[in-house]
Design a protein around this motif. Structure first.
Motif, PDB file in Angstrom:
ATOM      1  N   PHE A   1      -5.503  -2.462   9.978  1.00 61.89           N
ATOM      2  CA  PHE A   1      -5.335  -3.661   8.843  1.00 61.89           C
ATOM      3  C   PHE A   1      -6.793  -3.005   7.776  1.00 61.89           C
ATOM      4  O   PHE A   1      -5.962  -3.362   6.718  1.00 61.89           O
ATOM      5  N   ASP A   2      -7.516  -2.542   7.990  1.00 55.73           N
ATOM      6  CA  ASP A   2      -8.160  -2.447   7.128  1.00 55.73           C
ATOM      7  C   ASP A   2      -7.800  -1.181   6.075  1.00 55.73           C
ATOM      8  O   ASP A   2      -8.135  -1.007   4.696  1.00 55.73           O
TER       9      ASP A   2
ATOM     10  N   VAL B   1      -5.077  -2.864   3.584  1.00 53.82           N
ATOM     11  CA  VAL B   1      -6.181  -3.227   2.230  1.00 53.82           C
ATOM     12  C   VAL B   1      -6.760  -2.479   1.533  1.00 53.82           C
ATOM     13  O   VAL B   1      -6.485  -2.447   0.184  1.00 53.82           O
ATOM     14  N   GLU B   2      -7.322  -1.106   1.824  1.00 59.86           N
ATOM     15  CA  GLU B   2      -7.324  -0.306   1.176  1.00 59.86           C
ATOM     16  C   GLU B   2      -6.717   0.493   0.319  1.00 59.86           C
ATOM     17  O   GLU B   2      -6.418   0.801  -0.799  1.00 59.86           O
ATOM     18  N   GLN B   3      -5.672   0.928   1.057  1.00 63.32           N
ATOM     19  CA  GLN B   3      -4.122   1.459   0.225  1.00 63.32           C
ATOM     20  C   GLN B   3      -3.669   0.285  -1.022  1.00 63.32           C
ATOM     21  O   GLN B   3      -3.040   0.872  -1.968  1.00 63.32           O
ATOM     22  N   ALA B   4      -4.077  -1.049  -0.794  1.00 66.47           N
ATOM     23  CA  ALA B   4      -3.701  -1.932  -1.100  1.00 66.47           C
ATOM     24  C   ALA B   4      -4.409  -1.913  -2.795  1.00 66.47           C
ATOM     25  O   ALA B   4      -4.356  -2.554  -4.098  1.00 66.47           O
ATOM     26  N   ALA B   5      -5.807  -0.798  -2.792  1.00 71.97           N
ATOM     27  CA  ALA B   5      -6.870  -1.101  -3.201  1.00 71.97           C
ATOM     28  C   ALA B   5      -7.060  -2.639  -3.675  1.00 71.97           C
ATOM     29  O   ALA B   5      -7.123  -3.122  -5.251  1.00 71.97           O
TER      30      ALA B   5
ATOM     31  N   THR C   1      -0.126  -1.145  16.857  1.00 70.21           N
ATOM     32  CA  THR C   1      -0.529  -2.569  15.960  1.00 70.21           C
ATOM     33  C   THR C   1      -1.267  -1.843  14.906  1.00 70.21           C
ATOM     34  O   THR C   1      -2.656  -1.057  15.451  1.00 70.21           O
ATOM     35  N   THR C   2      -1.594  -3.184  14.167  1.00 73.15           N
ATOM     36  CA  THR C   2      -2.334  -2.316  12.774  1.00 73.15           C
ATOM     37  C   THR C   2      -3.939  -3.253  13.059  1.00 73.15           C
ATOM     38  O   THR C   2      -4.959  -3.282  12.639  1.00 73.15           O
TER      39      THR C   2
END
Length: 245
Positions: free
Chosen positions: A68-69, A72-76, A121-122
């Motif tokens: 999941f993190d 979020v990181e890839q989405a900046a 799963t993420t």
């Protein structure tokens, strides 16, 4: 559904996929989930694209896992704790354990079989444990492995070996994997030398398939149909399993 423990049984454990197997399949739009997390459509689109990228990497040759993190990181973006809670709360309506599972797990344990879970799963393990506790089955699971907690995802052999370790099984041929997907679940189990049972009750989108399919040892259409199937295997011997990769 009770059964006697067989001291000379040819099986030691049954390991299950989670989404679409232990939980009934729900057709959902993941973008709607991200819109619940953030009302900003551009942010929701960025999160949705990042999630799709993480899941696509699982199907690459390396079958690397994602979290999941990482999404979020890839989405900046940076999400608040409330937004993170909103994400998991949105999924609550789509994550209820199949009502047959408590009876199934109890029947398997009554036959001296360990019960395991292996899920791509993420989500962090704590979220899955919360769901199993909510649905009253956590105490019936002997070991669980989530791809978000290790380096690999199904169908990588190391993901299955991690699940075997979690339930204390050293010989893959003495374990059965149960899932709803011919690539991640059946092909993955075939590769490591486990027996595989397909439960084809999910409406899997074409975009989530690869064209690579494993060969199940059996097909059941309801989870409780596993019990008489495994009783036959316990009494009469397992089907021949091909050599793993």
């Amino acid at each position: 559904m009770g059964g006697a423990v067989l001291s000379s049984r040819p099986l030691d454990a049954v390991i299950f996929d989670w989404g679409g197997t232990l939980t009934p399949w729900h057709t959902i739009d993941p973008f709607e989930c991200w819109l619940a997390v953030t009302a900003d459509e551009a942010q929701a689109a960025a999160l949705h694209a990042a999630e799709s990228s993480v899941w696509a990497a699982i199907k690459d040759d390396d079958h690397r896992s994602g979290t999941f993190d990482q999404i979020v990181e890839q989405a900046a973006l940076t999400l608040t704790e409330q937004q993170r809670r909103t994400y998991y709360q949105w999924w609550d309506a789509h994550s209820y354990t199949d009502p047959a599972v408590p009876e199934l797990f109890s029947a398997l344990r009554g036959r001296g079989l360990k019960v395991g879970v292996l899920s791509n799963t993420t989500w962090p393990a704590a979220e899955h444990q919360r769901i199993f506790q909510r649905d009253g089955v956590d105490h019936l699971i002997d070991g669980a492995v989530y791809s978000s907690e290790i380096a690999w995802a199904k169908p990588h052999p190391e993901a299955f070996r991690a699940a075997l370790d979690a339930v204390g099984v050293t010989d893959p041929a003495r374990a059965v994997y149960v899932g709803d997907r011919l690539f991640e679940d059946v092909f993955g189990a075939n590769r490591v030398g486990m027996h595989a049972v397909l439960v084809p009750h999910s409406d899997i989108p074409a975009a989530q398939t690869t064209g690579i399919e494993g060969t199940p040892d059996a097909v059941v259409h309801e989870l409780l149909d596993l019990v008489p199937l495994l009783d036959g295997w316990l009494a009469g011997g397992l089907p021949a399993r091909g050599r793993p990769d």
